[in-house]
Motif scaffolding. Structure first.
Motif, short mmCIF file in Angstrom:
data_model
loop_
_atom_site.label_atom_id
_atom_site.label_comp_id
_atom_site.label_asym_id
_atom_site.label_seq_id
_atom_site.Cartn_x
_atom_site.Cartn_y
_atom_site.Cartn_z
N GLY A 238 0.80 -1.12 -0.12
CA GLY A 238 0.12 0.03 -0.19
C GLY A 238 0.75 1.13 0.04
O GLY A 238 0.27 2.30 0.26
N THR A 239 2.25 1.17 -0.08
CA THR A 239 3.20 2.19 0.07
C THR A 239 2.74 3.41 -0.98
O THR A 239 2.78 4.46 -0.65
CB THR A 239 4.59 1.77 -0.09
OG1 THR A 239 4.61 0.70 1.03
CG2 THR A 239 5.49 2.85 0.03
N ALA A 240 2.77 2.87 -2.29
CA ALA A 240 2.56 3.82 -3.51
C ALA A 240 1.32 4.30 -3.80
O ALA A 240 0.93 4.68 -4.81
CB ALA A 240 3.50 3.33 -4.59
N HIS A 327 7.02 -6.67 -9.99
CA HIS A 327 5.68 -6.30 -9.77
C HIS A 327 5.58 -4.68 -9.52
O HIS A 327 4.71 -4.07 -10.16
CB HIS A 327 5.13 -6.89 -8.32
CG HIS A 327 3.71 -6.56 -8.29
ND1 HIS A 327 2.46 -6.85 -9.11
CD2 HIS A 327 2.91 -5.58 -7.34
CE1 HIS A 327 1.33 -6.34 -8.57
NE2 HIS A 327 1.57 -5.33 -7.52
N ARG A 332 3.79 -0.11 -12.08
CA ARG A 332 3.93 1.70 -12.40
C ARG A 332 3.95 1.85 -13.70
O ARG A 332 3.33 2.89 -14.14
CB ARG A 332 5.15 1.95 -11.67
CG ARG A 332 5.28 3.63 -11.75
CD ARG A 332 6.33 4.18 -10.71
NE ARG A 332 6.00 4.02 -9.10
CZ ARG A 332 6.52 4.67 -8.42
NH1 ARG A 332 7.52 5.56 -8.80
NH2 ARG A 332 6.33 4.58 -7.01
N ARG A 345 -5.50 1.59 -3.68
CA ARG A 345 -5.85 0.32 -3.35
C ARG A 345 -6.02 0.20 -1.79
O ARG A 345 -5.41 0.66 -1.17
CB ARG A 345 -4.46 -0.70 -3.55
CG ARG A 345 -4.12 -0.83 -5.12
CD ARG A 345 -2.66 -1.26 -5.21
NE ARG A 345 -1.70 -0.17 -5.01
CZ ARG A 345 -0.61 -0.46 -4.24
NH1 ARG A 345 -0.27 -1.68 -3.82
NH2 ARG A 345 0.32 0.75 -4.23
C1 HEM Z 1 -2.01 -10.90 -4.64
C2 HEM Z 1 -1.71 -9.92 -5.70
C3 HEM Z 1 -0.94 -8.69 -5.21
C4 HEM Z 1 -0.05 -8.65 -4.23
C5 HEM Z 1 0.37 -9.53 -3.08
C6 HEM Z 1 0.60 -6.99 -4.56
C7 HEM Z 1 1.50 -6.87 -3.63
C8 HEM Z 1 2.01 -5.26 -3.83
C9 HEM Z 1 3.10 -4.61 -3.45
C10 HEM Z 1 3.73 -5.39 -1.95
C11 HEM Z 1 3.48 -3.74 -3.57
C12 HEM Z 1 4.63 -2.70 -3.28
C13 HEM Z 1 4.31 -1.74 -2.06
C14 HEM Z 1 3.15 -0.87 -2.60
O1 HEM Z 1 3.30 0.25 -3.36
O2 HEM Z 1 2.00 -0.89 -2.19
C15 HEM Z 1 2.69 -3.41 -4.61
C16 HEM Z 1 2.50 -2.19 -5.53
C17 HEM Z 1 1.40 -1.94 -6.60
N1 HEM Z 1 0.61 -2.75 -6.81
FE1 HEM Z 1 0.35 -4.80 -6.24
N2 HEM Z 1 0.05 -6.64 -5.28
C18 HEM Z 1 -0.94 -7.39 -6.03
C19 HEM Z 1 -2.09 -7.16 -7.02
C20 HEM Z 1 -2.00 -6.12 -7.84
C21 HEM Z 1 -2.94 -5.78 -8.77
C22 HEM Z 1 -4.16 -6.80 -9.17
C23 HEM Z 1 -2.73 -4.58 -9.07
C24 HEM Z 1 -3.51 -3.82 -10.22
C25 HEM Z 1 -4.35 -4.22 -11.20
C26 HEM Z 1 -1.70 -3.80 -8.35
C27 HEM Z 1 -1.29 -2.77 -8.69
C28 HEM Z 1 -0.10 -2.19 -7.99
C29 HEM Z 1 0.20 -0.69 -8.08
C30 HEM Z 1 -0.41 0.24 -8.79
C31 HEM Z 1 1.47 -0.83 -7.27
C32 HEM Z 1 2.25 0.83 -7.00
C33 HEM Z 1 3.34 0.65 -7.96
C34 HEM Z 1 4.18 1.83 -8.02
O3 HEM Z 1 3.74 2.76 -8.49
O4 HEM Z 1 5.13 1.81 -7.14
N3 HEM Z 1 -1.46 -5.05 -7.62
N4 HEM Z 1 1.80 -4.54 -4.84
#
Ligand code: HEM
Length: 422
Positions: A238-240, A327, A332, A345
């Motif tokens: 959830g950081t970003a 990821h 991003r 999120r």
């Molecule tokens: C079980 C599935 C997923 C897990 C465990 C997961 C986990 C994470 C984690 C740990 C981060 C890095 C910290 C943060 O910024 O929150 C992240 C970033 C992010 N995730 Fe996920 N995520 C999942 C699925 C998704 C999906 C389905 C999407 C959208 C379609 C998504 C979109 C993003 C976005 C937009 C970021 C921020 C990227 C940035 O700008 O740095 N995530 N996610």
């Protein structure tokens, strides 16, 4: 420092903590006794006057159970408000005989019940009113599926439709879609269960439950307020995100005009996380898959959790420090034309019984709730990129999917969805 110094230091710290704790106790006690409204609720909780005074003296802090989050307002609560420890998402189907009038009647009852429950007041038909007396920051957020708008004779926004199928999906129809969605959140699971039941009781003449998904974060008081949550892979998650209360958040989340102005959209994905095989990966591998450190969520290019990742940084051997398949890089979209692709999120962990007799010892993952003004322009391109390439896909599988239109908040005396349906 010698052992003796260390012990003396510890004793000093403990003493200071104890004094601070007593101070907080007296302060909170005075607050509790001074507030008339709170006292009424204590009466409802069944405490005697003597018991109440004794409790207040002993209480280290004010009771979270007595805290409320306003229901009425420009936006519905439960989106920009801090995510509580527990949430339940309910998907409902309208009964075949529920016509436009019945939809409006249902929403009036729902609005009234939600307003009462979130204020810590029992709804009219509550047979267990004591359970409503400690709302523990209860919020109720209501969303419409395309079926509800159709039944009410209103045109749905173009984006209000199931997402296209992705190659990574293994969707189970019983975990997705629906005409009506309720997101109920609270710091206390008993308050939550009661509220969900009361809301469903008010709805059952018009709708039936299609799915129910329950999720959790850390219990209140376990970590400092404002700490980013962790998911069951142990990642800081959830950081970003855009921060509620900022122009960036408002731009990303709230619909600017039309009948849904002040509302938003919810994309709800149930994503299974294979914790059993994730366990087998070493720590370096896990951090590479994400592009962030497990210890504190900082980018692999250094700094703290909230420092910007350096996507251009290379290792001595010329490889990107944050891998192409990671990821965060894929989410991003640093190499894509990603203007405006910002989502909010607000996910919850789930951990339920695995299939009986199967090899797995866990069935867990994320109830991935994403809010954005326009899911086609904001969520979809991110999801398409992740479906195409994201190392995390090796351990995650979307098994449920739904899209809802979230109407704006209701003013006092208004019905939820009034601007859309009337
Ligand atoms: C079980 C599935 C997923 C897990 C465990 C997961 C986990 C994470 C984690 C740990 C981060 C890095 C910290 C943060 O910024 O929150 C992240 C970033 C992010 N995730 Fe996920 N995520 C999942 C699925 C998704 C999906 C389905 C999407 C959208 C379609 C998504 C979109 C993003 C976005 C937009 C970021 C921020 C990227 C940035 O700008 O740095 N995530 N996610």
């Amino acid at each position: 420092m010698s052992r003796g110094d260390h012990d003396a230091d510890r004793r000093r710290l403990l003493r200071a903590g104890a004094i601070a704790g007593v101070g907080a106790g007296i302060g909170a006690g005075a607050g509790v006794l001074g507030a008339g409204a709170v006292r009424t609720r204590e009466d409802a909780l069944g405490r005697t006057a003597a018991g109440s005074a004794a409790d207040a003296e002993a209480a280290p802090t004010a009771l979270i159970g007595e805290e409320t989050i306003p229901f009425h307002g420009t936006h519905q609560a439960g989106i920009a408000t801090p995510a509580p420890a527990h949430a339940v998402f309910l998907g409902l189907d309208l009964r075949p005989e529920t016509d436009r009038d019945a939809v409006l009647r249902m929403l009036r009852v729902l609005t009234d019940d939600a307003a009462r429950l979130t204020a810590g007041t029992a709804p009219l038909a509550d047979t267990e009113p004591e359970l409503a007396a400690a709302p523990a920051r209860l919020t109720v957020t209501v969303g419409f599926g395309p079926g509800l708008l159709q039944r009410a004779g209103r045109e749905a926004p173009a984006w209000l439709a199931p997402l296209p199928a992705f190659a990574i999906d293994a969707l189970r129809p019983e975990l997705g879609d629906g005409d009506l969605m309720l997101q109920v959140g609270a710091e206390d699971p008993l308050a939550l269960a009661h509220a969900a039941r009361m809301l469903l009781k008010g709805l059952r003449g018009a709708a039936t439950v299609r799915w129910r998904q329950q999720g959790f974060r850390r219990a209140h008081g376990t970590v400092r307020p404002g700490t980013t949550m962790r998911n069951l892979f142990g990642q800081v998650d959830g950081t970003a995100n855009p921060q509620p209360g900022t122009p960036a958040f408002d731009r990303a989340v709230w619909i600017p005009e039309g009948p849904f102005a002040g509302g938003t959209s919810l994309v709800l994905r149930r994503i299974r996380m294979d914790v059993d095989t994730w366990d087998e990966l070493d720590r370096t591998g896990r951090e590479e898959a994400m592009g962030r450190r497990l210890a504190d969520g900082a980018p692999l290019t250094g700094g703290g959790e909230h420092d910007a990742p350096d996507f251009a940084a290379r290792t001595e051997n010329g490889f990107p420090v944050i891998a192409e398949f990671s990821h965060v890089r894929r989410a991003r979209g640093v190499d894509a034309a990603d203007g405006g692709q910002v989502i909010f999120r607000r996910a919850y962990n789930y951990d339920v019984a695995p299939d009986p007799g199967g090899a797995e010892i866990s069935e867990s993952g994320l109830i991935f709730a994403s809010y954005q003004a326009d899911p086609r322009a904001q969520f979809l391109p991110i999801q398409e990129r992740l479906a195409e390439l994201d190392l995390l896909n090796q351990w995650t599988t979307p098994i449920g999917s739904a899209v809802f239109a979230i109407p704006p908040g209701a003013a006092e005396g208004e019905m939820l969805g009034q601007s859309v349906l009337e």
